[in-house]
Design a protein around this motif. Structure first.
Motif, PDB file in Angstrom:
ATOM      1  N   MET A 195       0.839  -1.200   0.000  1.00  0.00           N
ATOM      2  CA  MET A 195       0.000   0.000   0.000  1.00  0.00           C
ATOM      3  C   MET A 195       0.871   1.245   0.000  1.00  0.00           C
ATOM      4  O   MET A 195       1.827   1.352   0.738  1.00  0.00           O
ATOM      5  N   SER A 196       0.538   2.176  -0.866  1.00  0.00           N
ATOM      6  CA  SER A 196       1.229   3.461  -0.904  1.00  0.00           C
ATOM      7  C   SER A 196       0.236   4.583  -0.610  1.00  0.00           C
ATOM      8  O   SER A 196      -0.934   4.505  -0.991  1.00  0.00           O
ATOM      9  N   LEU A 197       0.717   5.609   0.059  1.00  0.00           N
ATOM     10  CA  LEU A 197      -0.085   6.793   0.323  1.00  0.00           C
ATOM     11  C   LEU A 197       0.412   7.909  -0.584  1.00  0.00           C
ATOM     12  O   LEU A 197       1.533   8.398  -0.440  1.00  0.00           O
ATOM     13  N   PHE A 198      -0.414   8.294  -1.537  1.00  0.00           N
ATOM     14  CA  PHE A 198      -0.093   9.395  -2.437  1.00  0.00           C
ATOM     15  C   PHE A 198      -0.683  10.676  -1.854  1.00  0.00           C
ATOM     16  O   PHE A 198      -1.791  10.673  -1.324  1.00  0.00           O
ATOM     17  N   VAL A 199       0.071  11.767  -1.979  1.00  0.00           N
ATOM     18  CA  VAL A 199      -0.392  13.056  -1.471  1.00  0.00           C
ATOM     19  C   VAL A 199      -0.381  14.070  -2.605  1.00  0.00           C
ATOM     20  O   VAL A 199       0.666  14.373  -3.170  1.00  0.00           O
ATOM     21  N   LEU A 200      -1.562  14.561  -2.951  1.00  0.00           N
ATOM     22  CA  LEU A 200      -1.705  15.554  -4.011  1.00  0.00           C
ATOM     23  C   LEU A 200      -1.541  16.947  -3.433  1.00  0.00           C
ATOM     24  O   LEU A 200      -2.258  17.342  -2.515  1.00  0.00           O
ATOM     25  N   LEU A 201      -0.598  17.701  -4.005  1.00  0.00           N
ATOM     26  CA  LEU A 201      -0.329  19.062  -3.562  1.00  0.00           C
ATOM     27  C   LEU A 201      -0.478  20.020  -4.745  1.00  0.00           C
ATOM     28  O   LEU A 201       0.435  20.173  -5.556  1.00  0.00           O
ATOM     29  N   PRO A 202      -1.635  20.646  -4.901  1.00  0.00           N
ATOM     30  CA  PRO A 202      -1.779  21.669  -5.948  1.00  0.00           C
ATOM     31  C   PRO A 202      -1.018  22.912  -5.511  1.00  0.00           C
ATOM     32  O   PRO A 202      -1.200  23.396  -4.385  1.00  0.00           O
ATOM     33  N   ALA A 203      -0.155  23.432  -6.371  1.00  0.00           N
ATOM     34  CA  ALA A 203       0.720  24.524  -5.946  1.00  0.00           C
ATOM     35  C   ALA A 203       0.762  25.650  -6.971  1.00  0.00           C
ATOM     36  O   ALA A 203       0.923  25.408  -8.174  1.00  0.00           O
ATOM     37  N   TYR A 204       0.623  26.861  -6.476  1.00  0.00           N
ATOM     38  CA  TYR A 204       0.788  28.045  -7.314  1.00  0.00           C
ATOM     39  C   TYR A 204       1.593  29.070  -6.522  1.00  0.00           C
ATOM     40  O   TYR A 204       1.126  29.619  -5.527  1.00  0.00           O
ATOM     41  N   ASN A 205       2.828  29.278  -6.935  1.00  0.00           N
ATOM     42  CA  ASN A 205       3.752  30.192  -6.261  1.00  0.00           C
ATOM     43  C   ASN A 205       3.883  29.859  -4.774  1.00  0.00           C
ATOM     44  O   ASN A 205       3.675  30.707  -3.898  1.00  0.00           O
ATOM     45  N   GLU A 206       4.276  28.619  -4.492  1.00  0.00           N
ATOM     46  CA  GLU A 206       4.438  28.155  -3.113  1.00  0.00           C
ATOM     47  C   GLU A 206       5.896  27.822  -2.786  1.00  0.00           C
ATOM     48  O   GLU A 206       6.177  26.984  -1.939  1.00  0.00           O
ATOM     49  N   GLN A 207       6.812  28.490  -3.439  1.00  0.00           N
ATOM     50  CA  GLN A 207       8.235  28.216  -3.215  1.00  0.00           C
ATOM     51  C   GLN A 207       8.605  28.299  -1.734  1.00  0.00           C
ATOM     52  O   GLN A 207       9.328  27.449  -1.214  1.00  0.00           O
ATOM     53  N   ALA A 208       8.093  29.307  -1.033  1.00  0.00           N
ATOM     54  CA  ALA A 208       8.457  29.513   0.371  1.00  0.00           C
ATOM     55  C   ALA A 208       7.914  28.427   1.288  1.00  0.00           C
ATOM     56  O   ALA A 208       8.436  28.222   2.386  1.00  0.00           O
ATOM     57  N   SER A 209       6.883  27.715   0.856  1.00  0.00           N
ATOM     58  CA  SER A 209       6.266  26.692   1.706  1.00  0.00           C
ATOM     59  C   SER A 209       6.876  25.305   1.523  1.00  0.00           C
ATOM     60  O   SER A 209       6.696  24.437   2.380  1.00  0.00           O
ATOM     61  N   ILE A 210       7.556  25.091   0.406  1.00  0.00           N
ATOM     62  CA  ILE A 210       7.990  23.742   0.038  1.00  0.00           C
ATOM     63  C   ILE A 210       8.905  23.101   1.078  1.00  0.00           C
ATOM     64  O   ILE A 210       8.657  21.981   1.525  1.00  0.00           O
ATOM     65  N   ARG A 211       9.977  23.785   1.467  1.00  0.00           N
ATOM     66  CA  ARG A 211      10.950  23.153   2.359  1.00  0.00           C
ATOM     67  C   ARG A 211      10.348  22.750   3.710  1.00  0.00           C
ATOM     68  O   ARG A 211      10.477  21.585   4.119  1.00  0.00           O
ATOM     69  N   PRO A 212       9.674  23.664   4.452  1.00  0.00           N
ATOM     70  CA  PRO A 212       9.097  23.236   5.739  1.00  0.00           C
ATOM     71  C   PRO A 212       8.041  22.151   5.588  1.00  0.00           C
ATOM     72  O   PRO A 212       7.947  21.251   6.423  1.00  0.00           O
ATOM     73  N   LEU A 213       7.263  22.194   4.504  1.00  0.00           N
ATOM     74  CA  LEU A 213       6.235  21.181   4.287  1.00  0.00           C
ATOM     75  C   LEU A 213       6.859  19.826   3.967  1.00  0.00           C
ATOM     76  O   LEU A 213       6.465  18.799   4.524  1.00  0.00           O
ATOM     77  N   PHE A 214       7.838  19.799   3.081  1.00  0.00           N
ATOM     78  CA  PHE A 214       8.487  18.543   2.709  1.00  0.00           C
ATOM     79  C   PHE A 214       9.235  17.937   3.891  1.00  0.00           C
ATOM     80  O   PHE A 214       9.319  16.715   4.029  1.00  0.00           O
ATOM     81  N   LYS A 215       9.775  18.783   4.755  1.00  0.00           N
ATOM     82  CA  LYS A 215      10.447  18.294   5.960  1.00  0.00           C
ATOM     83  C   LYS A 215       9.455  17.558   6.855  1.00  0.00           C
ATOM     84  O   LYS A 215       9.784  16.528   7.456  1.00  0.00           O
ATOM     85  N   ARG A 216       8.246  18.058   6.936  1.00  0.00           N
ATOM     86  CA  ARG A 216       7.200  17.406   7.739  1.00  0.00           C
ATOM     87  C   ARG A 216       6.810  16.063   7.124  1.00  0.00           C
ATOM     88  O   ARG A 216       6.530  15.099   7.840  1.00  0.00           O
ATOM     89  N   PHE A 217       6.808  15.990   5.809  1.00  0.00           N
ATOM     90  CA  PHE A 217       6.515  14.709   5.155  1.00  0.00           C
ATOM     91  C   PHE A 217       7.646  13.700   5.390  1.00  0.00           C
ATOM     92  O   PHE A 217       7.390  12.500   5.528  1.00  0.00           O
ATOM     93  N   GLN A 218       8.867  14.182   5.431  1.00  0.00           N
ATOM     94  CA  GLN A 218       9.992  13.289   5.740  1.00  0.00           C
ATOM     95  C   GLN A 218       9.823  12.698   7.135  1.00  0.00           C
ATOM     96  O   GLN A 218       9.991  11.481   7.344  1.00  0.00           O
ATOM     97  N   THR A 219       9.450  13.544   8.089  1.00  0.00           N
ATOM     98  CA  THR A 219       9.229  13.078   9.459  1.00  0.00           C
ATOM     99  C   THR A 219       8.053  12.114   9.519  1.00  0.00           C
ATOM    100  O   THR A 219       8.110  11.080  10.189  1.00  0.00           O
ATOM    101  N   LEU A 220       6.976  12.450   8.803  1.00  0.00           N
ATOM    102  CA  LEU A 220       5.800  11.585   8.775  1.00  0.00           C
ATOM    103  C   LEU A 220       6.152  10.204   8.235  1.00  0.00           C
ATOM    104  O   LEU A 220       5.708   9.184   8.767  1.00  0.00           O
ATOM    105  N   GLN A 221       6.942  10.171   7.195  1.00  0.00           N
ATOM    106  CA  GLN A 221       7.337   8.897   6.608  1.00  0.00           C
ATOM    107  C   GLN A 221       8.146   8.061   7.589  1.00  0.00           C
ATOM    108  O   GLN A 221       7.998   6.840   7.658  1.00  0.00           O
TER     109      GLN A 221
END
Length: 274
Positions: A1-27
């Protein structure tokens, strides 16, 4: 089983790093195989480049899909759902959430556990359940959202739902496939923020089993201004409500009842994809 996460993004450069870090921790803490689907909806900043760099640096699986120009949230959600159906398999799950780091990825653990335990089709991160909290949202936006919740509960009730406008949801792949088979090209017809209400009202026809999980929404963590056009969203929301009250459910594109063992599907048309 895989969990896919859809992230619609429009000019979200500033949000990417903190958000992706949280996904790393979640994983790491969940032991889930998490795969991000980021739909860059014609951003003018470095959203796509930053996502690629951070996913490689943090060891996160990423499928990047780009629209050549901004097409709106509805089209980004449509592209994300289509991509999920193409690259996923039976037994997988799709989470859809904002890319602005205001919604907690960690909540996916509870959403997933709830869905598995109760055999739910959809789990919604809700602002209107005991334990929910909204931090940093303007009073006007809170009133508007709360008013929409009560309006739809009264006039277009979907069993199990209080939060009709929040796009943070977890879907069972089997149910996503049913929606695709039933509606085909007509599944996504709203281009703006009202698309999430529209999707929920369309799902109602298939009588999904829905759970709501209380969420703490941290709007104070949003690094950029909201892209929602409030007047337009209110207008589209009221039109959706009126349409729901006056129209009859459409016939399935397959011309037959969709069941769990269905093998055919009517694919949605892929557009604006690189």
């Amino acid at each position: 089983m895989s969990l896919f996460v859809l992230l619609p993004a429009y000019n979200e450069q500033a949000s990417i790093r903190p958000l992706f870090k949280r996904f790393q921790t979640l994983q790491q803490i969940s032991k889930m195989e998490i795969k991000l689907i980021l739909v860059d909806d014609g951003s003018s900043d470095a959203t796509a480049e930053t996502a690629l760099e951070e996913s490689e640096s943090l060891g996160i699986l990423l499928k990047l899909v780009q629209h050549p120009k901004n097409a709106g949230l509805g089209q980004a959600i449509k592209t994300g759902f289509m991509t999920f159906l193409e690259i996923s398999k039976e037994g997988d799950f799709l989470a859809a959430m904002d890319c602005d780091n205001t919604q907690p990825p960690e909540l996916l653990i509870k959403m997933y556990d709830t869905m598995i335990a109760g055999s739910y089709d959809i789990a919604i991160a809700s602002r209107y359940r005991k334990g929910s909290k909204v931090i940093g949202l303007s009073r006007f936006r809170e009133i508007m959202s709360y008013g929409a919740s009560w309006l739809f509960r009264i006039a277009a009730r979907v069993p199990g739902v209080r939060d009709y406008t929040c796009g943070y949801r977890l879907y069972n792949r089997n149910f996503v496939s049913k929606l695709d088979m039933y509606y085909g090209e007509n599944l996504f017809t709203e281009s703006g923020f009202a698309c999430m209400i529209d999707l929920l009202l369309k799902a109602k026809v298939l009588k999904p089993k829905i759970a709501e999980i209380p969420m703490v929404l941290r709007y104070d963590q949003k690094p950029t201004a909201s892209k929602m056009k409030i007047l337009k969203t209110i207008t589209r929301t009221l039109k959706l409500l009126f349409k729901n009250l006056t129209s009859t459910p459409p016939a399935s594109n397959l011309g037959q009842t969709v069941n769990d063992q269905g093998t055919a599907r009517v694919p949605l048309k892929m557009v604006n994809r690189k």
